[in-house]
Structures are given as structure tokens and as C-alpha cells.
Motif scaffolding. Structure first.
Motif: not given
Length: 230
Positions: A87-97, A99-116
Motif C-alpha cells: 500500500r505504501e509503494m508506488a508502481p514502477v514503470p518497466l517500459g517495453r520488454l 527477449l534476451a539471453f542472460i548467460g544460457d537462459f532466455l528471458a524477458l528483460v526491460p528494453a532500457e535499464d532504470d535505476p529506480a
């Protein structure tokens, strides 16, 4: 064996991304439904072999990793604390996702990094650390044997997981480790299957409690906690 709880992000169960990811993995962690049939040209039996671990955990992005509850803590207490915190947290924009490999795994990741996003995840990790039971020696040894960096070893000792705080990277896993010869075909199938639902901005608008009733059992989606909602 001890049950574990995890605090994840996952899209609403009515979201097309949740539906598509569940069909891809062969399992809906909310409805405990299983799916048959090929997906984007990949035979189901082959896809199941490539997604066994990912399917067991259910479609999600890890925020607070799976944990056994500390002595004196209860599932009811965790749920109440999660509801209050959300209840005390605000939503965080992810932008568009994408497909990318993280090591040997396929995953969905944000198209742009956001420090928030990393800051949000760190806050959740810290806030719910009192609920986490310390790792057993066996679990710690198994994690430590996975080729961790010195920093990741520090985080493992402090938080029971090596990929938190400055090592955190938001991702929604779609496969287990893929052999080199499988990557191009699986990536092409994922582009076909997920492409139509990746053309919109996403928002991390909820925390979702997942539950592993005993070690090695499939995780179930228990409850959603909308961010910033009364």
C-alpha cells in the motif's frame, strides 16, 4: 522439508503476457493448469525439456528470492506485512520488454535499464529480510559452488541469495540453460510467440506471493498485492 515463500512480480492473471508465458512453460502457476500442444513450431515434449525448472517456479520476475520463514514468523504474518508494504509503494514503470539471453537462459528483460527498478527491488529485499530463515549449510555450499564472484559471495552470506542489490537484474525467465545448438531456434519461436504482447509499455504494479509447499514442488501463485492501493 521446509516450505518456502517468494515475493515476485508477475502480470495480472488476465494479462495476455501471463497467458502466453503460461502456455509457453506448459503450466499456469495460478490456476495449476497444464497445457499441451506445440508452441510456435516447437514440439511440446521438447519445450518441456527446455523449461522444466522455469515451469516449476512459474512465470515471474524475482524481487525477494524464495525463503524459508525464520523462527517465530508465519505465513499469515508475511501476508499481512506484504499487504501493508504494498500500500505504501508506488508502481514502477518497466517500459517495453525484450527477449534476451542472460548467460544460457532466455528471458524477458526491460528494453532500457532504470535505476529506480533496482532501488525498488533492493527496498523489498531489505524490508522482508526479517522473515527469512538463514540458509542451511548444504544450500549455502550449493550456491557457493556455482562460480560466484566475491561480491556475490558476500550477498549470499548476507541475504541468502547472490543476485540482489547491486547484482540484481530484472528478468522473467522463459527457459532453463540452453545448449548452443538450441538457442537460435528457441529464440525465433519466442519472438513469434511473444512478439504481439511486447509492443506495449509494462508497469510493475503489484507484488505477488508465491509458495513452494515442499522443496522441489511446483511454486503456486497465492495472492497479488497491488502497489499504492488502499
Amino acid at each position: 522439508m521446509l516450505q518456502r515463500f517468494a515475493i515476485y512480480y508477475a502480470p495480472d492473471v488476465t494479462d495476455t503476457l501471463w497467458d502466453r508465458a503460461s502456455v509457453w512453460l506448459g503450466r499456469d502457476a495460478a490456476a495449476t493448469t497444464f497445457f499441451e500442444g506445440a508452441v510456435a513450431g516447437l514440439d511440446r515434449s521438447r519445450l518441456l525439456n527446455l523449461t522444466q525448472s522455469a515451469a516449476r517456479y512459474g512465470f515471474h520476475a524475482t524481487i525477494k528470492p524464495p525463503m524459508a520463514l525464520a523462527e517465530g514468523r508465519s505465513a499469515e504474518g508475511l501476508e499481512a506485512a506484504l499487504a501493508e508494504a504494498a500500500r505504501e509503494m508506488a508502481p514502477v514503470p518497466l517500459g517495453r520488454l525484450r527477449l534476451a539471453f542472460i548467460g544460457d537462459f532466455l528471458a524477458l528483460v526491460p528494453a532500457e535499464d532504470d535505476p529506480a527498478l533496482a532501488g525498488f527491488a533492493a527496498g523489498v529485499v531489505e524490508a522482508f529480510e526479517p522473515f527469512r530463515a538463514p540458509l542451511g549449510e548444504r544450500e549455502r555450499a550449493e550456491r557457493a559452488a556455482a562460480g560466484l564472484t566475491p561480491r556475490q559471495q558476500e550477498l549470499l552470506a548476507a541475504y541468502g541469495y547472490p543476485y540482489v542489490l547491486d547484482e540484481f537484474r530484472f528478468h522473467m525467465t522463459l527457459t532453463d540453460r540452453l545448449a548452443e545448438e538450441d538457442r537460435d531456434e528457441v529464440l525465433a519461436a519466442a519472438r513469434t510467440w511473444f512478439g504481439p504482447v511486447l509492443e506495449r509499455d509494462m508497469v510493475l504494479d503489484r507484488l505477488v506471493l508465491f509458495h513452494e509447499p515442499k522443496r522441489g514442488a511446483p511454486f503456486r501463485r497465492l495472492a497479488d498485492y497491488g502497489l499504492g492501493r488502499p
